[in-house]
Write an enzyme that holds these catalytic residues in place. Structure first.
Site, PDB file in Angstrom:
ATOM      1  N   SER A 153      78.370  83.998  42.924  1.00 58.08           N
ATOM      2  CA  SER A 153      77.354  82.950  43.065  1.00 58.08           C
ATOM      3  C   SER A 153      76.459  82.899  41.828  1.00 58.08           C
ATOM      4  CB  SER A 153      76.488  83.203  44.311  1.00 58.08           C
ATOM      5  OG  SER A 153      75.889  84.482  44.238  1.00 58.08           O
ATOM      6  N   ASN A 163      70.988  91.334  51.100  1.00 57.74           N
ATOM      7  CA  ASN A 163      70.804  90.366  52.188  1.00 57.74           C
ATOM      8  C   ASN A 163      69.339  89.969  52.353  1.00 57.74           C
ATOM      9  OD1 ASN A 163      73.480  90.885  52.443  1.00 57.74           O
ATOM     10  ND2 ASN A 163      73.356  91.892  54.439  1.00 57.74           N
ATOM     11  N   THR A 174      61.058  40.493  59.125  1.00 57.44           N
ATOM     12  CA  THR A 174      61.807  41.203  60.166  1.00 57.44           C
ATOM     13  C   THR A 174      63.199  40.611  60.121  1.00 57.44           C
ATOM     14  OG1 THR A 174      61.262  39.630  61.918  1.00 57.44           O
ATOM     15  CG2 THR A 174      59.722  41.451  61.608  1.00 57.44           C
ATOM     16  N   HIS A 175      64.202  41.447  60.286  1.00 57.59           N
ATOM     17  CA  HIS A 175      65.602  41.000  60.175  1.00 57.59           C
ATOM     18  C   HIS A 175      65.869  40.372  58.809  1.00 57.59           C
ATOM     19  CE1 HIS A 175      65.625  41.440  64.603  1.00 57.59           C
ATOM     20  NE2 HIS A 175      64.434  40.889  64.518  1.00 57.59           N
ATOM     21  N   SER A 196      72.618  44.018  30.972  1.00 59.79           N
ATOM     22  CA  SER A 196      74.050  44.033  31.266  1.00 59.79           C
ATOM     23  C   SER A 196      74.780  44.036  29.934  1.00 59.79           C
ATOM     24  CB  SER A 196      74.421  42.778  32.061  1.00 59.79           C
ATOM     25  OG  SER A 196      75.788  42.448  31.871  1.00 59.79           O
ATOM     26  N   ASN A 198      68.080  44.100  35.160  1.00 55.24           N
ATOM     27  CA  ASN A 198      68.498  44.739  36.408  1.00 55.24           C
ATOM     28  C   ASN A 198      67.569  45.879  36.850  1.00 55.24           C
ATOM     29  OD1 ASN A 198      70.748  43.086  36.793  1.00 55.24           O
ATOM     30  ND2 ASN A 198      72.023  44.369  35.454  1.00 55.24           N
ATOM     31  N   TYR A 231      73.819  88.855  58.586  1.00 59.78           N
ATOM     32  CA  TYR A 231      74.249  88.216  57.340  1.00 59.78           C
ATOM     33  C   TYR A 231      75.739  87.945  57.347  1.00 59.78           C
ATOM     34  CZ  TYR A 231      75.323  87.195  52.549  1.00 59.78           C
ATOM     35  OH  TYR A 231      75.789  86.574  51.428  1.00 59.78           O
ATOM     36  N   GLN A 283      76.173  82.253  51.289  1.00 57.22           N
ATOM     37  CA  GLN A 283      76.098  82.012  49.845  1.00 57.22           C
ATOM     38  C   GLN A 283      76.323  80.533  49.515  1.00 57.22           C
ATOM     39  OE1 GLN A 283      78.077  84.902  47.169  1.00 57.22           O
ATOM     40  NE2 GLN A 283      79.147  83.131  46.345  1.00 57.22           N
TER      41      GLN A 283
END
Ligand code: ARG
Length: 486
Positions: free
Chosen positions: A25, A112, A157-158, A279, A287, A319, A324
């Site tokens: 790790s 641990n 709304t919506h 672009s 953009n 553990y 890990q």
């Protein structure tokens, strides 16, 4: 491999190099080297105070650990590959620097409880950093709302135009959801506040360790309750990824509003050149890439919560090496959340609201239909009756291809006697926005109250972030702590 964590009982000549490479790790937990070093420096201070290591040895160990910490801070600490994880890599490096005395450091300790400590220290620092940024953004939105109390914009709304509101009101909506997410960060911070060290592999130690002293040295309120639970506990990590996802989701909604509102279809905001992307083909483009990226990255935040939930699901007590696998989602969350908060914080000052466009979207009058119905309610007419009458009037306007706002009062009165010229004044968008004075509503006074609540909340949460001990504070505290037993 130094073979630190091998005995004759482990057997053989060591793990196959291919499997060691596959299972290490170190690539991820290198990022916790400073946390690991301070944990060890605090641990050895405690071992010295409890006479488990003599003062001279403890001093040599602590000095070397703090020197390595300073080097790590300066970016000059080299931790070679070849160990299973950062804990063994640090012990191996200490052995190279000090020789046999390094073998005293791991008294009454396991990787641990070490990994549980390092992760908590990491999450604590990251959650505090995210909390500080989130509160800054809440404060910014609230302060900006104060300048936009009268700037009109429809609420949706919506995704259909619904009612007249102000930009200040919209900014307070964004700030409110971000504030709730920031509170979740505060909760995640509080969930880190217990010291795992001293749990050992799974059941504590027979040696006379002092977990309360180590708690103090590392800035925790108390030791964790139970050793077996502690070494398998990643609840604090779950809470952190969850809180991080909550911040990202709050930002994602804000970003979607900005993206939509910057289109020519909505046109309520203009992005200035400092945050607009072009672009490579279409010369006219401007953009909102920054906001799209934040929205896109929020998916990673959600994924990290799922990764943590599925990781711990089904694990037994104690553990297990599966844990890990917490490293990637956990260590990714801090930079992800901080990055998104920084990006939005940098970009928002370059988003400019267009109150003329906002007002233009409301002049038709239909978005004020509810306000017209409420004008009738104010005259004692039952809401459902008013609602139906206004609905019929709206239908009439639509059928005649005419804005509701210019309907003749004489015609309006044919739908309900109370729909006279005075009632029709409710169709003015600014008046309608100003009239909604209920708590949480759109009137400038109501929004001013929201600004006050949000600013106060941001201040309170910022203080929590500011009071969270930093690694630098801990390093100074540990360095100044006597090694001699009382
Ligand atoms: N590398 C492990 C991890 O990061 C550390 C603890 C390992 N303990 C063990 N007994 N293998 O989770």
């Amino acid at each position: 491999m130094s073979g630190i964590a091998r005995t004759n009982a482990t057997g053989g000549e060591g793990m196959l190099p291919e499997l060691l490479t596959w299972s290490t790790s170190l690539e991820h937990d290198r990022r916790m080297v400073r946390e690991d070093l301070l944990g060890s420096a605090a641990h050895v201070t405690m071992l010295s105070r409890t006479k488990l290591v003599d003062v001279a040895d403890a001093r040599a160990l602590r000095d070397a650990l703090l020197a390595m910490y300073a080097a790590a801070e300066a970016g000059t600490l080299a931790i070679p590959d070849g160990e299973e994880d950062i804990h063994m890599a640090v012990e191996a490096e200490l052995g190279r620097r000090l020789g046999a005395v390094a073998g005293r450091l791991h008294t009454a300790r396991s990787r641990n409880d070490q990994v549980a400590l390092d992760l908590r220290l990491h999450v604590r620092a990251e959650a505090a950093a995210a909390l500080r940024r989130a509160t800054e953004l809440v404060a910014y939105l609230a302060q900006r709302a104060n300048n936009e109390l009268e700037t009109l914009i429809p609420a949706y709304t919506h995704r259909q135009r619904a009612q007249p509101t102000s930009v200040g009101f919209l900014l307070c909506a964004w700030a409110s959801s971000l504030y709730r997410a920031a509170e979740t960060l505060g909760f995640a911070l509080s969930r880190c506040d217990a010291l795992p060290l001293g749990s050992g592999a799974c059941s504590g130690s027979s040696l006379p360790i002092d977990r309360k002293l180590t708690s103090y040295l590392l800035g925790f309120s108390s030791p964790t309750i139970n050793a077996l639970d502690t070494v398998g506990d990643r609840d604090f990590a779950l809470d952190w990824t969850w809180a991080g996802a909550r911040v990202l989701l709050a930002l994602s909604r804000l970003c979607t509003d900005v993206i939509d509102y910057s289109t020519s279809e909505f046109s309520y905001v203009k992005l200035d050149g400092r945050i607009a992307a072009g672009s490579s083909m279409m010369p006219q483009k401007k953009n909102p890439d920054i906001f799209e990226l934040v929205r896109g990255q929020s998916g990673k935040g959600v994924g990290n919560v799922m990764a943590m939930l599925t990781l711990v699901k089904g694990l037994p007590s104690g553990y297990n090496r599966d844990l890990q696998e917490d490293r990637r989602p956990l260590l990714e969350t801090g930079p992800l959340v901080r990055g998104a908060l920084d990006a939005v914080g940098l970009a928002l000052p370059h988003v400019h609201f267009d109150g003329v466009r906002g007002a233009a979207a409301l002049t038709d009058g239909s978005t004020q239909a509810t306000d017209l119905a409420e004008a009738l309610v104010r005259r004692g007419i039952p809401f459902r009756e008013a609602y139906k009458a206004v609905g019929a009037l709206v239908r009439h306007a639509v059928d005649h291809n005419m804005p509701l706002a210019i309907v003749d009062p004489a015609i309006a009165a044919t739908f309900h006697p109370a729909l006279d010229a005075a009632a029709l004044e409710a169709l003015d968008p600014a008046a309608a926005m100003r009239a909604k004075g209920s708590i949480g509503g759109t009137s400038p006074a109501a929004v001013s109250e929201q600004i006050e609540v949000l600013s106060g909340a941001a201040e309170r949460l910022a203080a929590i972030a500011a009071n969270t001990p930093t690694l630098a504070t801990l390093a100074a505290r540990i360095a100044g702590e006597p090694l001699e037993p009382a």
